[in-house]
Design an enzyme around this catalytic site. Structure first.
Site, short mmCIF file in Angstrom:
data_model
loop_
_atom_site.label_atom_id
_atom_site.label_comp_id
_atom_site.label_asym_id
_atom_site.label_seq_id
_atom_site.Cartn_x
_atom_site.Cartn_y
_atom_site.Cartn_z
N GLU A 15 0.83 -1.20 0.00
CA GLU A 15 0.00 0.00 0.00
C GLU A 15 0.87 1.26 0.00
O GLU A 15 0.57 2.24 -0.68
CB GLU A 15 -0.92 -0.01 1.23
CG GLU A 15 -2.16 0.82 1.07
CD GLU A 15 -3.22 0.46 2.13
OE1 GLU A 15 -4.13 -0.32 1.81
OE2 GLU A 15 -3.11 0.95 3.27
N GLU A 29 2.15 1.67 -3.39
CA GLU A 29 1.05 2.10 -4.27
C GLU A 29 0.80 3.60 -4.08
O GLU A 29 0.60 4.33 -5.06
CB GLU A 29 -0.22 1.29 -3.94
CG GLU A 29 -1.39 1.59 -4.88
CD GLU A 29 -2.70 0.90 -4.45
OE1 GLU A 29 -2.69 0.15 -3.45
OE2 GLU A 29 -3.71 1.14 -5.13
N CYS A 68 -8.50 -2.15 3.98
CA CYS A 68 -8.36 -3.27 4.93
C CYS A 68 -9.69 -3.71 5.51
O CYS A 68 -9.86 -4.85 5.89
CB CYS A 68 -7.48 -2.87 6.11
SG CYS A 68 -5.86 -2.33 5.64
N SER A 75 -7.37 1.70 -2.38
CA SER A 75 -6.16 0.94 -2.67
C SER A 75 -6.58 -0.41 -3.25
O SER A 75 -7.58 -0.99 -2.84
CB SER A 75 -5.37 0.72 -1.38
OG SER A 75 -4.47 -0.33 -1.54
N LYS A 103 -15.57 -9.96 7.54
CA LYS A 103 -14.48 -10.77 6.96
C LYS A 103 -14.99 -12.11 6.45
O LYS A 103 -14.41 -12.70 5.55
CB LYS A 103 -13.40 -11.02 8.02
CG LYS A 103 -12.62 -9.79 8.43
CD LYS A 103 -11.51 -9.45 7.47
CE LYS A 103 -10.75 -8.20 7.90
NZ LYS A 103 -10.02 -7.57 6.80
N GLU A 126 -16.18 -11.38 3.10
CA GLU A 126 -15.02 -11.01 2.29
C GLU A 126 -14.28 -12.25 1.80
O GLU A 126 -13.92 -12.36 0.62
CB GLU A 126 -14.06 -10.14 3.10
CG GLU A 126 -12.81 -9.71 2.34
CD GLU A 126 -11.71 -9.16 3.26
OE1 GLU A 126 -11.52 -9.70 4.36
OE2 GLU A 126 -11.04 -8.21 2.86
N GLU A 142 -13.23 -12.57 -5.88
CA GLU A 142 -11.91 -11.95 -6.08
C GLU A 142 -10.88 -12.53 -5.12
O GLU A 142 -9.68 -12.28 -5.27
CB GLU A 142 -11.99 -10.44 -5.85
CG GLU A 142 -12.90 -9.67 -6.78
CD GLU A 142 -14.34 -9.59 -6.27
OE1 GLU A 142 -14.68 -10.29 -5.28
OE2 GLU A 142 -15.13 -8.85 -6.87
N CYS A 187 -10.87 -1.89 14.37
CA CYS A 187 -11.15 -3.33 14.50
C CYS A 187 -11.32 -3.78 15.94
O CYS A 187 -11.99 -4.78 16.20
CB CYS A 187 -10.03 -4.14 13.87
SG CYS A 187 -9.64 -3.61 12.21
#
Lengths: 163, 593
Positions: free
Chosen positions: B279, B282, B299, B319, B358, B361, B366, B508
């Site tokens: 990141e 990037e 994230c 990102s 999550k 996710e 992907e 989190c």
């Protein structure tokens, strides 16, 4: 109800857009007015109409549905050309309105709150309409039928089926 | 603030004039029971469990919404009050699915606590009960309406997130809570942050459980089962075993994971370090080559879904980095598999996460390896599920020694990785690395305290690094994200280079998979701060505190990945996003038929 029959789908969409735009600045405060005017346009409140209203007023779709499903005034199902309202008030109920309702349901092949496939009839099990002297009573649009028995239902409905 | 004097159960107390009777009583050492009350989120006086007698008042008053007045005399434990509370509780219980023994919240239920406190021996009101109505279609959230007591805490929590997929539906006995049209959470524009689960006092909302899948994998001799555990878990797991909030249990957590029978155990902090390398580079590429700015972190899967549903015009700002555990899963099934000589399809990766989003996710298409067709991560369990697994296995958590993760290949981690679990942590970790790269030295001052803390939903800073002015912002909670993105859309925000967004308030450490905290305990503490403190402590004691100095990360690039943001890194560690329609026509049509 009158507006529903004379407006095309595109006209209804356009009319709804105008209503939403008129009230957009008022946000959630205008929700009840917008829902009421939308129901005047469509005859009921289809899910995609609720979604458009939510997005237009900046209110969550869940909240709009919460309001629509709370008030009995708002309808989630289309109304037929003929709305058969069976009074379920106390007087009518003790005089056998349950049997009347069941007869209407079986004759039309739909349940209370539903609309027939051809859009001709819908059934509305309603609260006391204030005609207890005529119990049990039903109305079909503006026509009133009182002191009924279930046997009379087929012939009454037949008039409207043919109309 | 003016002070007000009042008497509660013969105790004189002086409190600020903006206190409620509930708060004043707590100060006097009297805990008035509550159920629908959730400080700062749901203060509506709906459940009537907190009723008290105000002398001179006509009816009993709800303590949670009644402000104190000078000279007020309050009785919280009179016969009248107790009898009323008991009837209220009995009425709530009369339409509650009381299979407490088989309930996920058994012994951790605010309604059960009240039934115990008021010595409910039988429920005298018998009548119709709501039908079981289970929605388990989403990968993240499980709802059982028959347990719901209509307190509205989930609705308020969802509203506080500025999402409001949950609302009260219908009327009277038919009243229930659900998304619009009473559709499944899977079809609603829900980001699965799980704040509704955290808010729920009973067992009506919980995560979709995956612990049995994990036990099955451990039991399967053909599977090589690798656990990876997120930073925020160590800051809260101890609460499930009675430890005070903010106790860091890193050592016991790893010891427990070893005893559960995983073949290998790693720390997602390694994945966090890897995220920073990808990141950070990037970001530098975007700044140097005229790429899309501001760049926004990716994230938090709750935030990513929020952007996909509600701010699709910002998706190019995100990102392209996968989240740390997805990156680490991808590395376990490639680099690790190759080095250990294990076929990727024989590896089962389990992520232990503070997060319910999550779970969804990890099942995104992907997040499958395009070559092998394997998922990066095979199962995601929450902090709560891990605690239950430890209890099921009979592991005496309090007696465990301190252990660490396995230390081969991907075992090391930096302090920068640890602080990912607190709001501002990803930003700070990235700045530590980006500043070193730009200044071309090992900077001694690398603590960016300006982006820490929970008081502001949006934190901003302007930093001068190697002659570059870098403007950054940090937002935690989707409501704060909405505010920030609206300002950017409107052109009223400064031109930021880099933004950290976390879906949950506090980051989190307060994710939807963390231990639930009882509403009464929440009155005195700030969970966000206490749990974050545990992570900053761990950062301070780590020898390596910058991601790019993690030796295992250096080896990984040297021996396997090549360049940061290079070809292989892109294949394994980066992803893409797509706009999602809210309540699409297809969902509406299904409902209308």
């Amino acid at each position: 109800m009158g507006a529903t029959k004379t407006m095309t789908h595109d006209e209804m969409v356009q009319a709804l857009d105008q209503v939403i735009q008129r009230y957009a600045a008022n946000g959630r405060n205008a929700l009840m007015q917008v829902l009421q005017e939308a129901q005047n346009i469509y005859g009921y409140l289809p899910l995609n109409v609720q979604r458009s209203i939510a997005l237009g007023l900046g209110v969550s779709v869940a909240e709009v549905y919460g309001v629509v499903s709370f008030y009995s005034f708002f309808s989630l199902t289309p109304k037929g050309d003929y709305v058969v309202s069976i009074c379920m008030g106390t007087a009518c109920y003790v005089k056998g309105s349950q049997a009347i309702l069941e007869k209407v349901e079986s004759e039309l092949g739909i349940k209370a709150g539903e609309c027939s496939k051809d859009g001709k009839f819908s059934i509305n099990a309603c609260r006391c309409i204030g005609a207890c002297g005529l119990a049990p009573v039903i109305t079909i649009n503006d026509d009133v039928y009182g002191r009924l028995s279930a046997d009379e239902i087929p012939s009454i409905l037949a008039k409207y089926k043919e109309a | 603030m003016n002070m007000v004097n009042l008497t509660i159960d013969d105790v004189q107390v002086s409190v600020p004039s903006n206190f409620t009777v509930l708060e004043a009583a707590r100060k006097a050492g009297i805990n008035i029971p509550t159920l629908c009350y959730l400080k700062g989120i749901n203060e509506v006086g709906a459940c009537r469990v907190c009723l008290v007698e105000v002398v001179g008042g006509r009816a009993l008053a709800a303590a949670c919404v009644n402000p104190v007045t000078e000279g007020m005399v309050v009785k919280t434990n009179s016969n009248r009050v107790r009898a009323t509370r008991r009837s209220t509780l009995e009425m709530i219980l009369s339409d509650h699915n009381r299979d407490c023994l088989a309930c996920i919240r058994n012994k951790n239920c605010e309604l059960q606590d009240l039934a115990e406190r008021y010595n409910i021996r039988q429920v005298t009101f018998e009548g119709k009960m709501s039908e079981p109505n289970i929605d388990d279609k989403s990968q993240s959230i499980y709802r059982d309406a028959s347990k719901c007591i209509l307190c509205g805490r989930c609705v308020a929590a969802c509203e506080k997130q500025s999402i409001s997929v949950l609302s009260f539906l219908n009327r009277g006995f038919e009243t229930k809570i659900g998304p619009a049209y009473d559709i499944s959470m899977a079809d609603a524009p829900c980001v699965y942050c799980g704040q509704c689960i955290i808010a729920c006092p009973v067992g009506a909302l919980h995560e979709k459980e995956e612990d049995q899948n994990v036990f099955d994998a451990i039991n399967d001799p053909k599977k090589h089962v690798v656990a990876q555990v997120a930073p925020a878990v160590r800051a809260a797991l101890g609460e499930e075993f009675g430890l005070p909030m903010g106790t860091r249990v890193t050592g016991k957590m790893f010891a427990a994971l070893h005893r559960l029978g995983f073949d290998k155990i790693y720390d997602v902090n390694f994945g966090a370090d890897l995220t920073i390398i990808e990141e950070g580079n990037e970001l530098l590429n975007r700044i140097n080559n005229g790429g899309k700015l501001p760049m926004i972190t990716s994230c938090s899967p709750g935030w990513v879904r929020f952007a996909e549903f509600y701010y699709p015009d910002f998706l190019d700002n995100l990102s392209t980095c996968k989240s740390p555990h997805q990156m680490e899963g991808a590395i376990i099934k490639s680099y690790y598999a190759q080095k250990k000589g294990i076929a990727p399809e024989d590896i089962f990766v389990v992520s232990v996460m503070p997060c319910t989003s999550k779970k969804t996710e990890a099942s995104r298409e992907e997040m499958f390896n395009p070559t092998t067709g394997q998922r990066d991560v095979d199962a995601v369990v929450t902090t709560r599920e891990l605690a239950r697994m430890i209890k099921t296995a009979g592991i005496d958590f309090m007696k465990l020694p301190d252990e660490g993760p396995d230390n081969d290949l991907i075992g090391d981690y930096s302090g920068a990785g640890v602080i990912f679990g607190a709001t501002g942590g990803v930003m700070e970790a990235a700045l530590r690395t980006v500043a070193d790269i730009l200044e071309e030295k090992d900077l001694p001052d690398f603590e960016y305290k300006v982006v820490r803390g929970v008081d502001a939903g949006i934190k901003e800073a302007e930093l001068n690094i190697a002659g570059h002015n870098i403007r950054v912002a940090v937002a935690h909670s989707t409501a704060a994200a909405r505010k920030l993105l609206d300002a950017i859309r409107a052109g009223t925000a400064p031109e930021y280079h880099f933004i950290e967004i976390m879906g949950c308030d506090g980051g989190c450490v307060c994710g939807g998979g963390q231990p639930q905290v009882k509403a009464q305990d929440l009155m005195d503490i700030d969970v966000r701060e206490l749990r974050a403190k545990a992570l900053y402590e761990e950062d301070e004691i780590r020898e390596i505190r910058k991601s790019h100095q993690n030796p295992d990360i250096i080896e990984l690039y040297k021996n396997f990945l090549g360049e940061a943001n290079g070809h292989m890194a892109h294949e394994l560690l980066h992803t893409h996003y797509h706009a999602r329609e809210i309540y699409p026509d297809s969902v509406l049509a299904e409902e209308e038929n």
